[in-house]
Design an enzyme around this catalytic site. Structure first.
Site, short mmCIF file in Angstrom:
data_model
loop_
_atom_site.label_atom_id
_atom_site.label_comp_id
_atom_site.label_asym_id
_atom_site.label_seq_id
_atom_site.Cartn_x
_atom_site.Cartn_y
_atom_site.Cartn_z
N ASP A 1 -7.86 -6.15 12.73
CA ASP A 1 -9.19 -5.57 12.48
C ASP A 1 -10.17 -6.66 12.30
O ASP A 1 -11.32 -6.75 12.44
CB ASP A 1 -9.30 -4.81 11.29
CG ASP A 1 -9.01 -3.21 11.49
OD1 ASP A 1 -8.88 -2.96 12.83
OD2 ASP A 1 -9.05 -2.41 10.50
N HIS B 1 -5.27 -3.20 1.81
CA HIS B 1 -5.81 -3.96 3.11
C HIS B 1 -6.50 -5.22 2.48
O HIS B 1 -7.62 -5.81 3.04
CB HIS B 1 -6.72 -3.30 3.87
CG HIS B 1 -5.84 -2.05 4.64
ND1 HIS B 1 -5.49 -1.34 3.99
CD2 HIS B 1 -5.94 -1.66 6.11
CE1 HIS B 1 -4.75 -0.32 4.73
NE2 HIS B 1 -4.96 -0.64 5.85
N GLU C 1 -18.59 4.33 -0.83
CA GLU C 1 -17.90 3.61 -1.89
C GLU C 1 -18.52 3.47 -3.33
O GLU C 1 -18.04 3.61 -4.24
CB GLU C 1 -17.21 2.37 -1.45
CG GLU C 1 -16.19 2.35 -0.12
CD GLU C 1 -16.84 2.62 1.11
OE1 GLU C 1 -18.05 2.49 1.21
OE2 GLU C 1 -16.25 2.98 2.00
N ARG D 1 0.91 -1.24 -0.16
CA ARG D 1 -0.01 -0.02 0.01
C ARG D 1 1.00 1.30 0.20
O ARG D 1 0.67 2.19 -0.53
CB ARG D 1 -1.01 -0.05 1.41
CG ARG D 1 -0.22 0.01 2.36
CD ARG D 1 -1.19 0.27 3.67
NE ARG D 1 -0.70 -0.13 5.02
CZ ARG D 1 -0.64 0.33 6.02
NH1 ARG D 1 -1.85 1.30 6.27
NH2 ARG D 1 -0.32 0.00 7.14
#
Lengths: 280, 314
Positions: free
Chosen positions: B119, B111, B60, B12
């Site tokens: 998470d 991710h 989104e 990322r």
């Protein structure tokens, strides 16, 4: 263009809608007919477009967010000269370029659409891009009132209001009917105007079948700076065809041969009256 | 190379850096994010080019449509969110508003997979490759390291059409830092030659496959490691040729074994060269909270886990 000419074009657009849906043995006449006057006004007066050059760079853009009313858009494009009116009879046929829902490859169609809620986002993206590119064309998108139940409509509206996209005009065809019933019985999106106001839009309520009112509304939209405009069209579903008017049954159904004959007779009669009015 | 000298970078981070580095060369590039710029690393681009970074808020579905619209006026949007939301939540927007009109929109999804870590399952997307592969005309890439991630971003910008690139949260070893490294969409590479078994890996699992091959070598087993960045269109030739040589294939991915790299390899081999294939990945289960390293170990996707699975398979 004077109102009588617009009315005549709108009547031809309606004939094309009924003919296309009859030829397809499927499709959505009700919401196409309710928006026929708005389609006509946009393509015959309001928008900067050129049928001979459908992709010209500075053209105004139109996204049919309520894509199931493709017959309305196609008939308008055909009557405006983007492709032959005769081709409307091939709607939804295997091999025809006139797909059941708008497809970007059709002359004059700016964006594929039909999955409800998505067209408005694309229109907002085009409007944002125009601002970033410092291009001055305007962006129009037509939504159904039932479509307002889609959450994405409000994501897009929040963004458009936040970004003050005054080159964007959202049009809502408020014919009050969706597949499962009247919109206020299914899952009411009312008050439509107050909702868009709350999302930082300038809102105009207008009679969808009055060209003077449409002209004034679109002019107001153009003159509104610092915020997008929402025009709420108060319309009659199935407008122009007697047995389709205000009828949920004709949301997504094609007329059989007998019904088609009645529908065309209704529209021929309106056409004859318009001719007579022109001579008077 | 000794462990402590290996450079580690999260892909990322590579993504954010690549966007910034390519911004001048690609003036039409704009970057969209959905309130995750700090996490997706598009914040690196935003800092340098604030006017070309569009934060769409936590929406989104709308973001995908905005990107579609921007592409229609000549922009090249790179749309960013976590893989779960880009490919998962907004799947239908990607399909209908980007895929169907075949628009020039690039999706940079970070991710991805279980290395999201703490998470937990809600944010660990092990389905994105499967979802994106099904969209006609969509290019799907999953880079292995910093070098490949940057090369993939450039290739996506040079390519005309929709592209999905999957990036990870956790820092991973840089394995492609060599002068002769070349990247091409649709081309895999043999990163280690062997004769007894083929290990086809993508993303961070290429490193695990190389580690496994090292361990297998100590046992006298010669494993060929094929690195696949572009899962669609798949480099069928490299897979068929390697399978011809070894006769046995193991696939490794930080993704469900349903619909991802393993399925793509099986599609290819079943039609061209029926070969026994063992698919390593998430075995039709959700992930859970934990450190990235602990999760990769638990689900058998580290070098040791891949080594054991290959041994069992042979």
């Amino acid at each position: 263009m004077n109102n009588l000419e617009l009315q005549k074009h709108a009547n031809e657009v309606r004939k094309g809608i009924v003919t296309a849906v009859h030829g397809a043995k499927a499709g959505h006449p009700g919401g196409s007919l309710s928006a026929a006057d708005a389609f006509t006004f946009l393509y015959f007066e309001e928008m900067n477009i050129d049928p001979a050059d459908p992709d010209k760079k500075d053209r105004d853009r139109f996204v049919l967010s309520k894509g199931h009313t493709a017959p309305g858009l196609y008939s308008t494009l055909a009557n405006r000269g983007f492709f032959p009116v005769e081709d409307l009879k091939t709607l939804r046929h295997l091999g025809s370029y006139l797909q059941g829902h708008p497809c970007i490859h059709i002359p004059g169609v700016d964006m594929s659409s039909g999955s409800l809620g998505q067209g408005i986002s694309a229109a907002v993206g085009i409007a944002l891009g125009a601002k970033m590119n410092q291009e001055s064309f305007r962006v129009y998108t037509l939504l159904g009132d039932g479509e307002l139940e889609e959450g994405q409509v409000w994501e897009a509206s929040m963004f458009a209001g936040h970004r003050k996209l005054d080159n964007l005009c959202v049009i809502v065809d408020n014919n009050n009917l969706q597949i499962d019933g009247p919109i206020d019985k299914v899952c009411s999106p009312y008050p439509i105007d107050k909702k868009f106001e709350a999302f930082n839009f300038h809102v105009v309520n207008v009679d969808a079948h009055d060209f003077d009112a449409l002209r004034a509304a679109f002019q107001e939209a153009r003159e509104t700076k610092g915020m997008p405009t929402c025009i709420v069209l108060h319309s009659l579903k199935g407008k122009g065809v007697s047995f389709m008017e205000n009828s949920i049954d004709w949301h997504g159904k094609a007329p059989n041969d007998e019904e088609y004959a009645v529908a065309m007779a209704d529209l021929e009669k309106i056409g004859a009256e318009l001719e007579k009015a022109g001579e008077a | 190379m000794a462990e402590n000298t290996i450079r580690k970078v999260a892909t990322r981070e590579s993504y954010g850096n690549a966007l910034k580095e390519l911004a001048e060369e690609f003036p039409d590039l704009v970057v969209l994010d959905a309130d995750l710029a700090a996490a997706t690393k598009t914040s690196i681009f935003r800092k340098a080019y604030p006017d070309r970074h569009i934060d769409c808020g936590i929406a989104e579905a709308n973001m995908m449509g905005i990107a579609a619209g921007l592409s229609l006026v000549g922009k090249i949007p790179f749309v960013s969110s976590f893989a779960m939301f880009a490919a998962g939540r907004a799947f239908e927007q990607v399909r209908n508003s980007i895929g169907y009109p075949h628009l020039n929109v690039k999706i940079g999804a970070t991710h991805a997979g279980i290395t999201v870590g703490e998470d937990g399952a809600t944010h660990q997307c092990n389905e994105d490759i499967a979802l994106m592969r099904t969209i006609p005309g969509m290019v799907v890439m999953c880079p292995a390291d910093d070098v490949e991630a940057k090369a993939a971003v450039r290739a996506a910008l040079e390519y005309q059409g929709p592209v999905y690139i999957r990036f990870g949260r956790a820092a991973v070893p840089v394995i492609n830092d060599r002068p002769d490294y070349k990247f091409e969409i649709g081309k895999g590479s043999i990163v280690r030659e062997g004769t007894d078994v083929t290990i086809v890996a993508t993303g961070i699992c290429v490193d695990s496959a190389l580690g496994a091959a090292e361990k297998l070598a100590a046992d006298g087993i010669s494993a060929e490691v094929v690195s696949i960045c572009t899962i669609k269109p798949l480099d069928e030739e490299i897979i068929i040729n390697s399978a011809k040589k070894t006769g046995k294939v193991v696939t490794v991915e930080e993704h469900s074994v349903i619909g991802g790299l393993g399925s793509a390899v099986c599609d290819c081999l079943s039609a061209n060269l029926p070969t026994k294939v063992k698919k390593l990945g998430m075995q039709d289960v959700f992930g859970e909270s934990g450190s990235a390293a602990a999760l990769v170990q638990k689900y058998g996707l580290d070098a040791e886990g891949v080594y054991k699975s290959v041994k069992e398979f042979l």
